[in-house]
Write an enzyme that holds these catalytic residues in place. Structure first.
Site, PDB file in Angstrom:
ATOM      1  CG  ASN A   9      -1.676   1.265   1.419  1.00 22.10           C
ATOM      2  OD1 ASN A   9      -1.861   2.011   0.456  1.00 22.10           O
ATOM      3  ND2 ASN A   9      -2.133   1.539   2.628  1.00 22.10           N
ATOM      4  CD1 TRP A  10       3.344   1.020  -2.818  1.00 22.69           C
ATOM      5  CD2 TRP A  10       3.160   2.010  -4.817  1.00 22.69           C
ATOM      6  NE1 TRP A  10       3.923   0.198  -3.752  1.00 22.69           N
ATOM      7  CE2 TRP A  10       3.827   0.775  -4.991  1.00 22.69           C
ATOM      8  CE3 TRP A  10       2.924   2.810  -5.939  1.00 22.69           C
ATOM      9  CZ2 TRP A  10       4.268   0.331  -6.241  1.00 22.69           C
ATOM     10  CZ3 TRP A  10       3.361   2.363  -7.181  1.00 22.69           C
ATOM     11  CH2 TRP A  10       4.024   1.138  -7.317  1.00 22.69           C
ATOM     12  CE  LYS A  11       0.528   3.575   4.788  1.00 28.18           C
ATOM     13  NZ  LYS A  11       0.396   3.699   6.209  1.00 28.18           N
ATOM     14  CD  GLU A  91      -2.724   5.607   6.625  1.00 33.95           C
ATOM     15  OE1 GLU A  91      -2.764   5.671   5.389  1.00 33.95           O
ATOM     16  OE2 GLU A  91      -1.760   5.114   7.251  1.00 33.95           O
ATOM     17  N   GLY A 227       3.079  -1.109   4.185  1.00 32.51           N
ATOM     18  CA  GLY A 227       3.033   0.307   3.821  1.00 32.51           C
ATOM     19  C   GLY A 227       4.429   0.816   3.510  1.00 32.51           C
ATOM     20  N   GLY A 228       5.069   1.420   4.511  1.00 33.38           N
ATOM     21  CA  GLY A 228       6.374   2.063   4.335  1.00 33.38           C
ATOM     22  C   GLY A 228       7.400   1.215   3.595  1.00 33.38           C
TER      23      GLY A 228
HETATM   24  C1  PEP Z   1      -0.499   0.144   5.761  1.00 27.54           C
HETATM   25  O1  PEP Z   1      -0.410   1.181   5.142  1.00 27.54           O
HETATM   26  O2  PEP Z   1      -1.479  -0.594   5.582  1.00 27.54           O
HETATM   27  C2  PEP Z   1       0.585  -0.216   6.693  1.00 27.54           C
HETATM   28  C3  PEP Z   1       0.491  -1.346   7.345  1.00 27.54           C
HETATM   29  O3  PEP Z   1       1.631   0.664   6.807  1.00 27.54           O
HETATM   30  P1  PEP Z   1       3.069   0.362   7.499  1.00 27.54           P
HETATM   31  O4  PEP Z   1       3.562  -0.943   6.941  1.00 27.54           O
HETATM   32  O5  PEP Z   1       3.918   1.524   7.095  1.00 27.54           O
HETATM   33  O6  PEP Z   1       2.842   0.274   8.965  1.00 27.54           O
END
Ligand code: PEP
Length: 248
Positions: A9-11, A91, A227-228
């Protein structure tokens, strides 16, 4: 038999280099999906043409058209052959105040169009500290999955404790497994045992190439929503590689 899925998930960001991801998806027995921002969908689809990486969307509206400024119709996604869509990411729930009811409408719409929704559920830190984590997730599942009768095989669940997202505080593999097993039990109450035993349940929350192996070893953890660590092509490829090894 459930197959490991590694999803990125690149947000509101874009990956630095997609090539190692395409290569890792090719070389490892694992499903891979990436979720770029809407405006980059077409570009990433083109860049990944011929690869095994599935490209999905981070959100959608529950209506197909209408006066909804700034929103994206599921029909627009389908026109690009985008079928995977994240629904109810924390989010969306906490920053954009999406309700369980809105999320339920999105789930119903996505499934009515034979899309593959990834329903995100997870408790906040205060819910966990007050021992309400299970009831909170149970409630999100009941509303998010309530009234759904068709295309149950298309549904993917992501357990993402809110306190673990983007914080570096991953749930321990045992704590995550406890929740995944609880989630599978809830799915079996809603849809029956057969559906529950086939449904992919991802873990999300500060997953990286160091902690993913121990998480994926757990019986009820079928992959990761990252995510990150999905924004650096090399690092994400490493996670995919580890996912492939766990699958065998
Ligand atoms: C996400 O965006 O769903 C997520 C789990 O982010 P991160 O891995 O950065 O915690």
């Amino acid at each position: 038999m459930r197959r490991i899925l590694i999803a990125g998930n690149w947000k509101m960001n874009v990956i630095d280099n997609i090539l190692p991801v395409a290569r890792a998806a090719e070389e490892n027995r694992v499903d891979v999906a990436v979720f770029p921002p809407f405006v980059y969908l077409e570009r990433i689809i083109n860049e990944l043409k011929g690869s095994k990486v599935v490209v999905g969307a981070q959100n959608m509206h529950h209506q197909e058209s209408g006066p909804y400024t700034g929103e994206t119709s599921p029909k627009f996604l389908l026109e690009m052959n985008v079928k995977h869509v994240i629904i109810g990411h924390s989010e969306r729930r906490h920053v954009f105040k999406e309700s369980d009811e809105e999320i339920s409408l999105k789930m119903k719409k996505a499934l009515s169009l034979n899309m593959n929704p990834i329903l995100c559920v997870g408790e906040t830190e205060s819910e966990r500290l007050s021992n309400k984590h299970k009831s909170s997730v149970e409630n999100q599942l009941k509303i998010g999955l309530g009234g759904i009768e068709n295309n149950l095989k298309n549904i993917i669940i992501a357990y993402e404790p809110v306190w673990a997202i983007g914080t570096g505080n991953t749930a321990t593999p045992n704590d995550a497994e406890e929740m995944h097993s609880f989630i599978r039990e809830q799915i079996s109450y809603i849809f029956g045992r057969n559906v529950a035993s086939e449904m992919i349940v991802l873990y999300g929350g500060s997953v990286n190439e160091e902690n993913v192996k121990d998480l994926l070893r757990k019986d009820n953890i079928d992959g990761a929503l990252v995510g990150g660590a999905s924004l650096k092509g090399d690092k994400f490829a490493k996670i995919i590689e580890i996912g492939g090894k766990t699958n065998i």
